[in-house]
Structures are given as structure tokens and as C-alpha cells.
Write a protein that holds these residues in place. Structure first.
Motif, PDB file in Angstrom:
ATOM      1  N   ILE A  30      34.028  21.616 -16.312  1.00  0.00           N
ATOM      2  CA  ILE A  30      34.641  20.306 -16.512  1.00  0.00           C
ATOM      3  C   ILE A  30      35.323  19.894 -15.222  1.00  0.00           C
ATOM      4  O   ILE A  30      36.228  20.578 -14.745  1.00  0.00           O
ATOM      5  CB  ILE A  30      35.653  20.331 -17.667  1.00  0.00           C
ATOM      6  N   LEU A  31      34.864  18.813 -14.659  1.00  0.00           N
ATOM      7  CA  LEU A  31      35.372  18.379 -13.364  1.00  0.00           C
ATOM      8  C   LEU A  31      36.702  17.649 -13.492  1.00  0.00           C
ATOM      9  O   LEU A  31      37.611  17.859 -12.691  1.00  0.00           O
ATOM     10  CB  LEU A  31      34.348  17.480 -12.686  1.00  0.00           C
ATOM     11  N   ALA A  96      36.316  13.093 -20.400  1.00  0.00           N
ATOM     12  CA  ALA A  96      36.005  14.246 -19.551  1.00  0.00           C
ATOM     13  C   ALA A  96      34.664  14.050 -18.858  1.00  0.00           C
ATOM     14  O   ALA A  96      33.737  13.473 -19.434  1.00  0.00           O
ATOM     15  CB  ALA A  96      35.974  15.514 -20.396  1.00  0.00           C
ATOM     16  N   ARG A  97      34.599  14.525 -17.629  1.00  0.00           N
ATOM     17  CA  ARG A  97      33.325  14.581 -16.898  1.00  0.00           C
ATOM     18  C   ARG A  97      32.879  16.025 -16.902  1.00  0.00           C
ATOM     19  O   ARG A  97      33.517  16.886 -16.288  1.00  0.00           O
ATOM     20  CB  ARG A  97      33.484  14.040 -15.494  1.00  0.00           C
ATOM     21  N   VAL A 103      21.274  21.630 -18.437  1.00  0.00           N
ATOM     22  CA  VAL A 103      20.586  20.799 -17.447  1.00  0.00           C
ATOM     23  C   VAL A 103      21.313  20.754 -16.114  1.00  0.00           C
ATOM     24  O   VAL A 103      20.782  20.229 -15.138  1.00  0.00           O
ATOM     25  CB  VAL A 103      20.371  19.363 -17.963  1.00  0.00           C
ATOM     26  N   LEU A 104      22.523  21.295 -16.080  1.00  0.00           N
ATOM     27  CA  LEU A 104      23.366  21.278 -14.869  1.00  0.00           C
ATOM     28  C   LEU A 104      23.486  19.877 -14.284  1.00  0.00           C
ATOM     29  O   LEU A 104      23.392  19.678 -13.061  1.00  0.00           O
ATOM     30  CB  LEU A 104      22.842  22.273 -13.839  1.00  0.00           C
ATOM     31  N   ARG A 105      23.675  18.930 -15.162  1.00  0.00           N
ATOM     32  CA  ARG A 105      23.964  17.563 -14.758  1.00  0.00           C
ATOM     33  C   ARG A 105      25.295  17.155 -15.364  1.00  0.00           C
ATOM     34  O   ARG A 105      25.703  17.673 -16.409  1.00  0.00           O
ATOM     35  CB  ARG A 105      22.858  16.610 -15.221  1.00  0.00           C
TER      36      ARG A 105
END
Length: 120
Positions: A30-31, A96-97, A103-105
Motif C-alpha cells: 500500500i503506497l 488507498a493506492r 498483477v503487480l499494478r
């Protein structure tokens, strides 16, 4: 990925509350996590955000009386607000981003809103 928010309610002016939001699902990382609010008849606005490294950003309207923090598991975000004012009345939504594992997106997610009402 789902975001589950809790902690809203009715508070008297000058009081405090703590909002919580937990992210679950196919999460790699979570960025950014944060809170936004939308008062009746107004546009949604930023309240506070916190990045994975811990740096926080606050709207001027809440700066100095609010603290955003991440939980130990890093998939939970808290917003503590003190000195609440009637103008803080709004629906507060968690954001949240999230980088999705499969998928690692990175995608942006919203939780359901929680009503905060501050009585004068």
C-alpha cells in the motif's frame, strides 16, 4: 481489495473521535492511505494522507488538531481528530493506492463512507 471504515458518529463540538480503515484482499503493498470528506452540498476534499514511509499530509482545515497514522500491519490507517467543529461534519471516506499482488499494478480504492456529525 476492500477498505472497511469505522468510527464515525455524533460528537459535541470540542470533542474527539478516531476513525479506522482496514484494507484487505490481494495486497502486495500500500503506497498511500488517506481520508477524504464530503459535506452536504460540497465537493469531496482531502483531510489527510500518509505514505508508506510514514510522512503525513494534512488539509489546512484540520492541521494541528488531527493525526493520521498507520497500524503496525501497515494495512490499517487511523485518523484522530480533536477539537472538532461543526464544520467538520461530513461523510468521511477512506482511500488507498494499492499494488495488487496478482498483477503487480497499482489501483486506487475507496471504502464506504462513515458519517461524522459535530453538534454545536
Amino acid at each position: 481489495v476492500q477498505l472497511q471504515a469505522s468510527g464515525g458518529g455524533l460528537v459535541q463540538a470540542g470533542g474527539s473521535l478516531r476513525l479506522s480503515c482496514a484494507a484487505s484482499g490481494n495486497i502486495f503493498s500500500i503506497l498511500v492511505m488517506g481520508w477524504y470528506r464530503q459535506a452536504l452540498g460540497k465537493q469531496r476534499e482531502l483531510v489527510a494522507t500518509i505514505i508508506s514511509g510514514g510522512n503525513a499530509n494534512y488539509a489546512d482545515a484540520v492541521k494541528g488538531r488531527s493525526t493520521i497514522s498507520r497500524g503496525n500491519a501497515k494495512n490499517t490507517v487511523y485518523l484522530e481528530m480533536n477539537g472538532l467543529k461543526p464544520e467538520d461534519t461530513a461523510v468521511y471516506s477512506c482511500n488507498a493506492r494499492v499494488t495488487v499482488s496478482s498483477v503487480l499494478r497499482t489501483y486506487e480504492y475507496w471504502g464506504q463512507g462513515t458519517q461524522v456529525t459535530v453538534s454545536s
